[in-house]
Enzyme design. Structure first.
Site, PDB file in Angstrom:
ATOM      1  N   ARG A 125      40.978  40.374  38.358  1.00  0.00           N
ATOM      2  CA  ARG A 125      41.694  39.271  39.003  1.00  0.00           C
ATOM      3  C   ARG A 125      41.731  39.381  40.529  1.00  0.00           C
ATOM      4  O   ARG A 125      42.081  38.438  41.222  1.00  0.00           O
ATOM      5  CB  ARG A 125      43.111  39.157  38.438  1.00  0.00           C
ATOM      6  CG  ARG A 125      43.123  38.383  37.121  1.00  0.00           C
ATOM      7  CD  ARG A 125      44.518  37.978  36.752  1.00  0.00           C
ATOM      8  NE  ARG A 125      45.244  39.079  36.145  1.00  0.00           N
ATOM      9  CZ  ARG A 125      46.572  39.202  36.195  1.00  0.00           C
ATOM     10  NH1 ARG A 125      47.300  38.338  36.877  1.00  0.00           N
ATOM     11  NH2 ARG A 125      47.157  40.214  35.599  1.00  0.00           N
TER      12      ARG A 125
ATOM     13  N   LYS B 148      40.226  48.023  42.449  1.00  0.00           N
ATOM     14  CA  LYS B 148      41.527  47.470  42.822  1.00  0.00           C
ATOM     15  C   LYS B 148      42.394  48.432  43.636  1.00  0.00           C
ATOM     16  O   LYS B 148      42.959  48.052  44.662  1.00  0.00           O
ATOM     17  CB  LYS B 148      42.281  47.048  41.555  1.00  0.00           C
ATOM     18  CG  LYS B 148      43.667  46.541  41.825  1.00  0.00           C
ATOM     19  CD  LYS B 148      44.267  45.862  40.627  1.00  0.00           C
ATOM     20  CE  LYS B 148      44.692  46.822  39.548  1.00  0.00           C
ATOM     21  NZ  LYS B 148      45.427  46.135  38.466  1.00  0.00           N
TER      22      LYS B 148
END
Ligand code: UD1
Ligand code: MG
Length: 451
Positions: free
Chosen positions: A19, A26
């Site tokens: 996402r 991340k």
């Protein structure tokens, strides 16, 4: 390790973070100028662990580099949180009957050492085998719910997807952090299966499996902000905001005046001494130290810079890495400084670039002075002596030395050294023609009337 109890820490960071829509893992995205996983490492290291293992996914070489010297364990397939901890097991060090194992998340940059110490305290004082960090999110959707027994011990944790309607109404959730006896945890992990809605190996099963063999789980609670995880760019911005609030609060508690705290952006390592005053809209990149009584005026940007006592920076100043600003020195508007020392009381008040230079005590750098430090191939040094006076709009072509108490005339381009107490000047002879301006205007007027 031999002797006393050991602490092993496992940081889960195998999630790709789809996402985030990013080429980099991340947990390498930064909050207050430091990678998220580094914030987690800092909190873990405060507990003096004997070993920290970071669980990464396949193809994350940058992550292994970032957490070194701590080792990484590669989880080949993302089969669940229990599987991730199992992947780290072979790298744990000195796991004995008394040692503890702490599980953290790499995408939770706001966790503090104090909260982790509270887990340790709870385990010690209650004698529990496992202590789970609980919190009450404003919206519990998606989190594992804590099922507490009458006696206050933890009976189970049920995942959202496996929860009944009634269980979904429970507001206390597991934040994902867990401290337990290492031997107990590793033994219980062997028994975890994936017989659940997500077909994943759940770490939460350790509560139930432990209970079956008489191992006690308890919870320790913390505030929501500390366990806010980051899964998207907007959650990253939210974590940044929370971190900034924390850093600003800490600075003010230490005696720093932030005239408008919300507009000052700090770095994880910004060091501001007592009685420093920061005006609105100032940005600190990493590696800045400001000593007592110094004042940073609005719209200044500082990075890798040291500012001594009672110096005054800005407004609109830029201090780049390697800037050392001495006591009571002044750096004014639209002045950029890089890899340079300004000694005590030196002044560069307007519109200048000072790069790869030393500026002696009390020297005055006139408006528009430029140190020409780069010739297209290499960088060169400018040495400006104590008490020197550099006239406005001067180009100092480095390498060059201006002696102590020397004067450089305004508008000069200085390519050779100027000795102590000398006057250096490069300037075309000035000519003055009396009445020439008036004659010029008369001429122009006449030719305009003709046309
Ligand atoms: C997990 C917990 C849930 C808790 C929540 C808190 C389980 C089964 N559930 O749920 O009870 O309320 O966290 O945020 O543990 N990870 C790996 N490898 C894996 C799976 C996960 O490294 O195979 C890492 C992820 O990168 C992440 C963390 O573990 O940092 C949590 O994983 P995530 O998928 O977010 O778990 P949740 O379903 O949110
Ligand atoms: Mg999650």
């Amino acid at each position: 390790m031999s002797g006393g109890a050991t602490l092993n820490v496992v940081i889960l960071a195998a999630g790709q973070g789809t996402r985030m829509r990013s080429a980099k893992p991340k947990v390498l995205h930064e909050v207050a100028g430091l990678a998220m996983v580094q914030h987690v490492l800092n909190a873990a290291e405060a507990l003096e662990p004997s070993r920290v293992v970071v669980v990464v996914g396949p193809d994350m070489p940058q992550l292994a580099e970032a957490v070194a010297p701590w080792p990484v364990a590669v989880q080949q397939q993302r089969l669940g949180t229990a599987d991730a901890v199992r992947a780290a097991a072979p790298l744990l060090e000195g796991v004995d009957e008394t040692g503890d194992l702490l599980i953290l998340y790499g995408d939770g940059p706001l966790i503090t050492a104090e909260t982790l110490r509270a887990l340790q305290e709870q385990k010690k004082s209650s004698g529990a085998d496992l202590v789970w960090l609980g919190f009450k999110p404003p919206d519990p959707t998606g989190y594992g719910r804590l099922l507490l027994a009458e006696d206050g011990t933890l009976e189970g944790i049920v995942e959202e997807k496996d929860a009944t309607a009634e269980q979904k109404r429970i507001s206390s959730c597991w934040a994902g952090y867990l401290l337990g006896n290492a031997r107990v945890m590793l033994d219980l992990l062997e028994a975890v299966d994936n017989d659940n809605a997500k077909r994943e190996y759940y770490l939460t099963d350790l509560v139930r499996l432990g209970r079956a063999t008489g191992k006690v789980s308890r919870i320790s609670e913390c505030g929501v902000d500390e366990v806010t995880g980051v899964n998207s760019r907007s959650e990253l911005a939210q974590a940044e905001r929370l971190m900034q609030e924390r850093l600003r609060r800490r600075a003010m508690e230490q005696g720093v005046t932030l005239i408008d705290p919300d507009t000052v952006w700090l770095s994880h390592d910004t060091q501001l001494a007592a009685d420093v005053v920061i005006h609105p809209n100032v940005v600190f990149g990493p590696g800045v130290r400001v000593a007592e009584g110094a004042e940073i005026l609005s719209f200044s940007h500082l990075e890798g810079a040291k500012v001594a006592k009672d110096a005054r920076i800005g407004p609109y100043a830029r201090l780049r890495p390697g800037s050392h600003i001495g006591e009571k020195a002044r750096v004014g508007n639209f002045v950029e400084i890089k890899a340079s020392r300004l000694e005590a009381g030196a002044k560069a008040n307007h519109l200048s670039y000072i790069g790869d230079a030393t500026v002696g005590e009390g020297a005055n750098i006139g408006a528009g002075t430029i140190t020409c430090n780069y010739d297209g191939y290499g960088k060169h040094h400018s040495d400006i002596g104590a008490g020197a006076f550099i006239g406005s709009n001067t180009a100092l072509v480095a390498p060059v030395r201006i002696g102590a108490n020397a004067i450089v005339g305004a508008g000069s381009t200085i390519t050779r050294d100027v000795p102590d107490d000398a006057l250096g000047l490069t300037r075309a002879e000035q000519s003055v023609r009396p009445d020439a301006a008036a004659r010029f205007r008369a001429q122009r007027k006449k030719s305009k009337e003709k046309s």
